[in-house]
Design a protein around this motif. Sequence first.
Motif, PDB file in Angstrom:
ATOM      1  N   ILE A  60       0.876  -1.171   0.000  1.00 54.85           N
ATOM      2  CA  ILE A  60       0.000   0.000   0.000  1.00 54.85           C
ATOM      3  C   ILE A  60       0.913   1.220   0.000  1.00 54.85           C
ATOM      4  O   ILE A  60       1.855   1.283   0.797  1.00 54.85           O
ATOM      5  N   PRO A  61       0.683   2.182  -0.863  1.00 57.61           N
ATOM      6  CA  PRO A  61       1.531   3.384  -0.859  1.00 57.61           C
ATOM      7  C   PRO A  61       1.551   4.038   0.516  1.00 57.61           C
ATOM      8  O   PRO A  61       0.553   3.986   1.253  1.00 57.61           O
ATOM      9  N   ASP A  62       2.644   4.658   0.853  1.00 66.89           N
ATOM     10  CA  ASP A  62       2.803   5.293   2.164  1.00 66.89           C
ATOM     11  C   ASP A  62       1.676   6.271   2.452  1.00 66.89           C
ATOM     12  O   ASP A  62       1.217   6.379   3.593  1.00 66.89           O
ATOM     13  N   SER A  63       1.214   6.970   1.422  1.00 70.73           N
ATOM     14  CA  SER A  63       0.182   7.986   1.625  1.00 70.73           C
ATOM     15  C   SER A  63      -1.150   7.386   2.050  1.00 70.73           C
ATOM     16  O   SER A  63      -2.020   8.096   2.557  1.00 70.73           O
ATOM     17  N   LEU A  64      -1.327   6.079   1.836  1.00 73.50           N
ATOM     18  CA  LEU A  64      -2.593   5.416   2.144  1.00 73.50           C
ATOM     19  C   LEU A  64      -2.462   4.383   3.262  1.00 73.50           C
ATOM     20  O   LEU A  64      -3.479   3.826   3.711  1.00 73.50           O
ATOM     21  N   LYS A  65      -1.252   4.118   3.674  1.00 77.48           N
ATOM     22  CA  LYS A  65      -1.049   3.136   4.744  1.00 77.48           C
ATOM     23  C   LYS A  65      -1.769   3.564   6.001  1.00 77.48           C
ATOM     24  O   LYS A  65      -1.814   4.740   6.344  1.00 77.48           O
ATOM     25  N   GLY A  66      -2.334   2.555   6.664  1.00 70.50           N
ATOM     26  CA  GLY A  66      -3.100   2.840   7.867  1.00 70.50           C
ATOM     27  C   GLY A  66      -4.574   3.042   7.588  1.00 70.50           C
ATOM     28  O   GLY A  66      -5.395   2.954   8.502  1.00 70.50           O
ATOM     29  N   ARG A  67      -4.912   3.311   6.322  1.00 69.05           N
ATOM     30  CA  ARG A  67      -6.319   3.473   5.952  1.00 69.05           C
ATOM     31  C   ARG A  67      -6.787   2.410   4.970  1.00 69.05           C
ATOM     32  O   ARG A  67      -7.923   1.978   5.036  1.00 69.05           O
TER      33      ARG A  67
END
Length: 124
Positions: A60-67
């Motif tokens: 998952i791209p860093d900008s979307l990780k966690g979501r």
Amino acid sequence: QVQLVESGGGLVQAGGSLRLSCAASGRTFNTYGMGWFRQAPGKEREFVGGISRNGESTHIPDSLKGRFTISRDNAKNVVYLQMNSLKPEDTAVYYCAARSGTSYRISPRAYDYWGEGTQVTVSS
């Protein structure tokens, strides 16, 4: 050859969640690396998640990780994209894609088959 059909999109308020599904035809689903992409009006197609053919490797791209989370069920020929804490900027058409080979790729040009997409709209 594989055919892909996305589902699960819709209208959701900011902060909400959606789970997208991509159902694949054929008996060789477990030979394809899979990816999810999205495209907003006037923007390029963007990679949002990838998973290897056996499901052991994901990205998952860093900008979307966690979501965002990607997963697959090879017994059911389905790949999922779980999206939480959605934001208005997540609004786009979401596509799943398949590529022959072990793993995923970030570039959409690496994929051989595409679904028709499912619309996700996040209201503020």
